[in-house]
Design an enzyme around this catalytic site. Structure first.
Site, short mmCIF file in Angstrom:
data_model
loop_
_atom_site.label_atom_id
_atom_site.label_comp_id
_atom_site.label_asym_id
_atom_site.label_seq_id
_atom_site.Cartn_x
_atom_site.Cartn_y
_atom_site.Cartn_z
CD GLU A 177 6.04 23.52 -35.58
OE1 GLU A 177 4.94 24.73 -35.84
OE2 GLU A 177 7.04 23.09 -36.21
CD GLU A 320 4.45 21.27 -43.28
OE1 GLU A 320 4.96 19.83 -44.12
OE2 GLU A 320 4.66 22.62 -43.82
#
Length: 355
Positions: A177, A320
Site C-alpha cells: 500500500e 509499500e
C-alpha cells in the site's frame, strides 16, 4: 448485482484448502533426501501452498506486487511526519520504477501494479490502474471516514484487481500500500476488530516524536468514540475508521482466495486489511502468508489476532509491500524444494535406520 451481493458471492466461493494435494505434498516431503521435518516452516509452507493451489507440486511462474494507494483526511490531525502530497509523489516514483518496492520486486521477479483507489490528487501514468472511489477519506475524528457504499466499492476494487491479475497468469501476490497517514486508520481497525486497547496498536508510523505519538493516540481514540464502529461488522469498521486502500487490500485478499492465489501480507497496514478480510470470511486465512514482523507497534498484535507467525525479522517499517516481496523468496524456496529435490529412492540414498 449490487456490491453487497457481489461481496457475498465472493465470500461464498472461498473454499477450504485441497486436502488431497496437501497429503501428497506432505508425503513427498517425507521422502526427500533429508531428515523428516528438517526444513521446518519451509515444509509447512510447501504443504499450505499445495493446498491453496490444489497441486502437490505448486509452481509460481508469475508473481505480482500490488500497491493500493489512497489518502486520509485524518492527516489534518497531525498524525503523520510527512505531508499528504507525498502519496501521489511516491506513486509516481513507483510507476517510474524508483521505489524500494520496485527494487525488491525486480529481485524477486515480480511485476508491480499500482492502483489508485483514493489518492486526493490526480496521478497520470499509462501503467496506473485508475479505480478512484473518492479523493481520500474524510477526517475520521469528525465522522465516518467514508460511506458504507464507498467501503464496499473499495472492497470491489480489490476483488476486481485479483481477477485482472489472474487473467494475466499471476499465481502469487504480495499485498502492499501507499498512503500517508494510513497507520492511523490501521490502528483504529486493529483496536476495534482485535478488541485491544488503543495504546497497544498505535505506533510512530513514519517517525513521530513523543508529542506526535500522543496526538496520534488521541486521534484514534476520538475516531472510535465519535463513530462507534460495530466490531461484528467489518464493513462498518472499514467505512467508519478505515481507508480506501485498506479496504481494497482486504478485497484483493478475498478475490485472490476465490482463485486459489496465495497472498503474502506485508506489515501493519496490510495485516490490518487481512484482519478485516478474515473477519468477513474466516476461510480466507488459509490463503494468507505472513512475511515479516514490522517495527510498527501494532503489527505483532494484529498477527497474533490472526494466528500468524512471520518468518522474517529485519526491523523494517517502510510499507509499500517491501516485506511481502521479500516473503516471495520464501514461497519460491518452498515451491522449488518440494519440486526439485530428489527422493531417497530416486537418488539411491539410504534412509534412516529404524529402531
Amino acid at each position: 448485482m449490487n456490491v453487497e451481493e457481489q461481496l457475498a458471492r465472493v465470500i461464498a466461493n472461498i473454499g477450504p484448502l485441497h486436502e488431497d494435494a496437501m497429503m501428497q505434498a506432505a508425503d513427498r516431503l517425507d521422502r526427500l533426501t533429508k531428515p523428516q521435518g528438517s526444513l521446518g516452516r519451509l515444509e509447512q509452507l510447501a504443504v499450505q501452498l499445495a493446498g491453496i493451489r490444489g497441486e502437490p507440486l505448486p509452481r509460481f511462474p508469475r508473481k505480482a506486487a500490488v500497491v493500493m494507494a489512497g489518502d486520509h483526511g485524518v492527516c489534518e490531525e497531525g498524525v503523520s511526519a510527512y505531508p499528504a502530497e507525498v502519496t501521489p509523489q511516491m506513486v509516481l516514483n513507483m510507476l517510474s520504477g524508483g521505489a524500494a518496492i520496485n527494487v525488491l520486486a525486480r529481485q524477486a521477479g515480480a511485476d508491480v501494479f499500482c492502483v489508485d483507489v483514493g489518492i486526493s490528487g490526480d496521478v497520470r501514468h499509462p501503467d496506473l490502474i485508475e479505480r478512484k472511489v473518492r479523493r481520500g477519506t474524510a477526517n475520521m475524528c469528525a465522522g465516518p471516514a467514508m460511506t458504507r457504499e464507498e467501503a464496499l466499492r473499495s472492497l470491489a476494487v480489490g476483488m476486481e484487481v485479483a481477477g485482472l491479475l489472474a487473467g494475466r497468469g499471476v499465481t502469487l501476490v504480495a499485498a502492499g500500500e501507499m498512503g500517508i497517514g494510513n497507520t492511523t486508520p490501521s490502528a483504529a481497525i486493529a483496536a476495534v476488530l482485535a478488541g485491544v486497547p488503543v495504546e497497544t496498536v498505535v505506533g510512530r508510523g513514519t517517525g513521530l516524536d513523543d508529542e506526535g505519538l500522543a496526538v496520534k493516540r488521541e486521534a484514534v481514540r476520538r475516531a472510535i468514540a465519535v463513530n462507534r464502529p460495530d466490531s461484528d461488522d467489518p464493513v462498518d469498521v472499514l467505512a467508519k475508521v478505515g481507508g480506501l486502500e485498506i479496504a481494497a487490500l482486504a478485497g484483493l485478499m478475498l478475490g485472490a482466495a476465490t482463485r486459489r492465489i496465495p497472498v503474502v501480507i506485508d506489515g501493519f497496514i496490510s495485516s490490518a486489511a487481512a484482519l478485516a478480510a478474515v473477519r468477513l470470511c474466516p476461510a480466507v486465512l488459509s490463503y494468507l502468508i505472513a512475511s515479516h514482523l514490522s517495527e510498527e507497534r501494532g503489527h505483532a498484535v494484529v498477527l497474533d489476532a490472526l494466528g500468524l507467525a512471520p518468518p522474517i525479522r529485519l526491523d523494517m517499517r517502510l510499507g509499500e509491500g517491501s516485506g511481502a516481496v521479500l516473503g516471495l523468496h520464501l514461497v519460491e524456496a518452498a515451491s522449488r524444494l518440494i519440486g526439485e529435490m530428489a527422493t531417497f529412492d530416486s537418488a539411491g540414498v539410504s534412509r534412516r535406520r529404524e529402531d
